[in-house]
Design a protein around this motif. Structure first.
Motif, short mmCIF file in Angstrom:
data_model
loop_
_atom_site.label_atom_id
_atom_site.label_comp_id
_atom_site.label_asym_id
_atom_site.label_seq_id
_atom_site.Cartn_x
_atom_site.Cartn_y
_atom_site.Cartn_z
N ARG A 89 -3.38 11.40 7.41
CA ARG A 89 -4.17 12.37 8.19
C ARG A 89 -5.29 11.68 8.99
O ARG A 89 -6.46 12.08 8.92
CB ARG A 89 -4.70 13.50 7.30
CG ARG A 89 -3.57 14.28 6.64
CD ARG A 89 -4.06 15.38 5.75
NE ARG A 89 -4.41 16.58 6.51
CZ ARG A 89 -3.56 17.51 6.92
NH1 ARG A 89 -2.26 17.37 6.68
NH2 ARG A 89 -3.97 18.56 7.58
N VAL A 90 -4.88 10.67 9.76
CA VAL A 90 -5.84 10.03 10.66
C VAL A 90 -6.33 11.07 11.67
O VAL A 90 -5.62 12.02 11.99
CB VAL A 90 -5.22 8.83 11.41
CG1 VAL A 90 -4.82 7.71 10.44
CG2 VAL A 90 -4.04 9.24 12.28
N LYS A 91 -7.53 10.89 12.16
CA LYS A 91 -8.11 11.87 13.10
C LYS A 91 -7.92 11.46 14.55
O LYS A 91 -8.08 12.28 15.46
CB LYS A 91 -9.59 12.08 12.80
CG LYS A 91 -9.81 12.73 11.43
CD LYS A 91 -11.29 13.03 11.21
CE LYS A 91 -11.49 13.81 9.93
NZ LYS A 91 -11.05 13.06 8.73
N GLN A 166 3.28 17.23 17.61
CA GLN A 166 3.38 18.66 17.90
C GLN A 166 3.15 19.50 16.64
O GLN A 166 2.49 20.54 16.69
CB GLN A 166 4.75 18.97 18.52
CG GLN A 166 4.87 18.52 19.98
CD GLN A 166 3.85 19.21 20.90
OE1 GLN A 166 3.76 20.42 20.92
NE2 GLN A 166 3.07 18.42 21.63
N GLU A 167 3.67 19.04 15.52
CA GLU A 167 3.47 19.77 14.26
C GLU A 167 2.00 19.73 13.83
O GLU A 167 1.46 20.73 13.34
CB GLU A 167 4.37 19.19 13.16
CG GLU A 167 5.83 19.60 13.33
CD GLU A 167 6.80 18.75 12.52
OE1 GLU A 167 6.36 18.04 11.58
OE2 GLU A 167 8.01 18.80 12.83
N ALA A 168 1.36 18.60 14.00
CA ALA A 168 -0.06 18.48 13.63
C ALA A 168 -0.92 19.38 14.52
O ALA A 168 -1.84 20.06 14.04
CB ALA A 168 -0.52 17.03 13.74
N GLN A 172 -3.16 22.96 13.64
CA GLN A 172 -4.60 22.82 13.91
C GLN A 172 -5.25 21.73 13.08
O GLN A 172 -6.43 21.84 12.68
CB GLN A 172 -5.31 24.17 13.72
CG GLN A 172 -4.81 25.21 14.71
CD GLN A 172 -5.57 26.52 14.59
OE1 GLN A 172 -5.76 27.01 13.49
NE2 GLN A 172 -5.98 27.05 15.72
N GLN A 173 -4.48 20.71 12.80
CA GLN A 173 -5.03 19.53 12.13
C GLN A 173 -5.97 18.82 13.09
O GLN A 173 -5.63 18.65 14.26
CB GLN A 173 -3.85 18.62 11.75
CG GLN A 173 -4.23 17.38 10.98
CD GLN A 173 -2.99 16.59 10.57
OE1 GLN A 173 -1.92 17.17 10.32
NE2 GLN A 173 -3.11 15.29 10.48
N MET A 193 -8.25 8.24 29.03
CA MET A 193 -7.90 9.66 28.93
C MET A 193 -7.81 10.10 27.46
O MET A 193 -7.77 9.27 26.56
CB MET A 193 -6.54 9.89 29.60
CG MET A 193 -5.45 9.01 28.99
SD MET A 193 -3.88 9.13 29.87
CE MET A 193 -3.37 10.78 29.42
N GLU A 194 -7.79 11.43 27.29
CA GLU A 194 -7.60 11.98 25.94
C GLU A 194 -6.62 13.13 26.01
O GLU A 194 -6.52 13.81 27.02
CB GLU A 194 -8.93 12.51 25.39
CG GLU A 194 -9.91 11.40 25.05
CD GLU A 194 -11.21 11.93 24.48
OE1 GLU A 194 -11.36 13.16 24.37
OE2 GLU A 194 -12.07 11.10 24.17
N ILE A 195 -5.92 13.36 24.92
CA ILE A 195 -5.04 14.52 24.78
C ILE A 195 -5.39 15.21 23.47
O ILE A 195 -5.53 14.55 22.43
CB ILE A 195 -3.55 14.12 24.82
CG1 ILE A 195 -3.15 13.65 26.22
CG2 ILE A 195 -2.66 15.28 24.37
CD1 ILE A 195 -1.72 13.15 26.34
N GLU A 196 -5.55 16.54 23.55
CA GLU A 196 -5.84 17.34 22.35
C GLU A 196 -4.78 18.43 22.24
O GLU A 196 -3.94 18.58 23.13
CB GLU A 196 -7.22 17.97 22.46
CG GLU A 196 -8.32 16.95 22.58
CD GLU A 196 -9.68 17.58 22.84
OE1 GLU A 196 -10.63 17.17 22.19
OE2 GLU A 196 -9.74 18.48 23.71
N ALA A 197 -4.90 19.23 21.19
CA ALA A 197 -3.93 20.31 20.98
C ALA A 197 -3.87 21.25 22.17
O ALA A 197 -2.81 21.79 22.51
CB ALA A 197 -4.29 21.08 19.71
#
Ligand SMILES: [Zn+2]
Length: 211
Positions: A89-91, A166-168, A172-173, A193-197
């Motif tokens: 569960r790395v952030k 996609q599952e994480a 909402q991990q 750049m960054e990508i979030e949910a």
């Protein structure tokens, strides 16, 4: 002295120094790992993720390959990713390219054979998809560095589309994906750049030029 013996000598000195400074260090290491970061980078010997971020052992799960590519069928990368995200569960997952990447350069100039040539097919796709923008970067070195940047962008989007990510995101991990490049001219990491949910992957544009 044979060069490899230097590695073993250096290791002894490293372990002794660490134990001297932090007597509990190795007994804590035995208990397990809880890294916050997964690093996906190039195998290039000049790009050493833990050294350049001063991360101690236990701080970073690491996967490296030529040109930091994400192949949809690469069981090595996919299993590292699954374990890091679903179990540890790395952030943060970081894909880091670098200035003057030989793999990226070879994808542009050709001349590769065998496994390396097959491996670089993914990077050649990036080149085709961003041909106009890379050509517009100017001199050959500037074109390669722009290719390095858009390669990080495309690999990060590929990573975001994997089942694991996609599952994480769906669960909402807490998880962010970061695209960075390391500049071997000054030793600095430059974020792209960054990508979030919440990121719409179809809308992710080309990053600003930083190299
Ligand atoms: Zn490289």
């Amino acid at each position: 002295m044979r060069a490899y013996r230097q590695l073993l000598l250096a290791n002894k000195a490293w372990a002794a120094e660490l134990k001297d400074e932090h007597p509990e260090f190795f007994s804590r290491q035995v208990i397990g790992q809880q890294p916050e970061f997964l690093w996906i980078g190039c195998s290039d010997s000049r790009v050493s993720p833990e050294q350049m971020t001063m991360t101690p052992p236990g701080g970073m799960f690491i996967h490296r390959n030529i040109a930091n590519l994400v192949h949809d069928d690469d069981l090595n990368l996919l299993s590292v990713l699954q374990y890091a995200v679903a179990v540890l569960r790395v952030k943060h997952v970081i894909i880091c390219g670098h200035h003057g990447c030989g793999g990226v350069k070879a994808a542009m100039t050709g001349g590769t054979t065998g496994s390396v040539d097959a491996w670089l097919a993914n990077a050649r796709e990036v080149l085709v998809d961003h041909a106009a923008e890379i050509a517009a970067a100017g001199e050959k070195e500037a074109q390669i560095n722009r290719f390095v940047e858009v390669n990080v962008r495309d690999q990060l989007v590929r990573l975001a589309r994997t089942d694991t990510i996609q599952e994480a995101f769906a669960a909402q991990q807490p998880l962010q994906l970061h695209g960075w490049v390391y500049d071997i001219r000054d030793g600095l990491i430059k974020p792209l750049m960054e990508i979030e949910a919440s990121t719409r992957l179809d809308d992710v544009g080309a990053p600003h030029k930083v190299l």
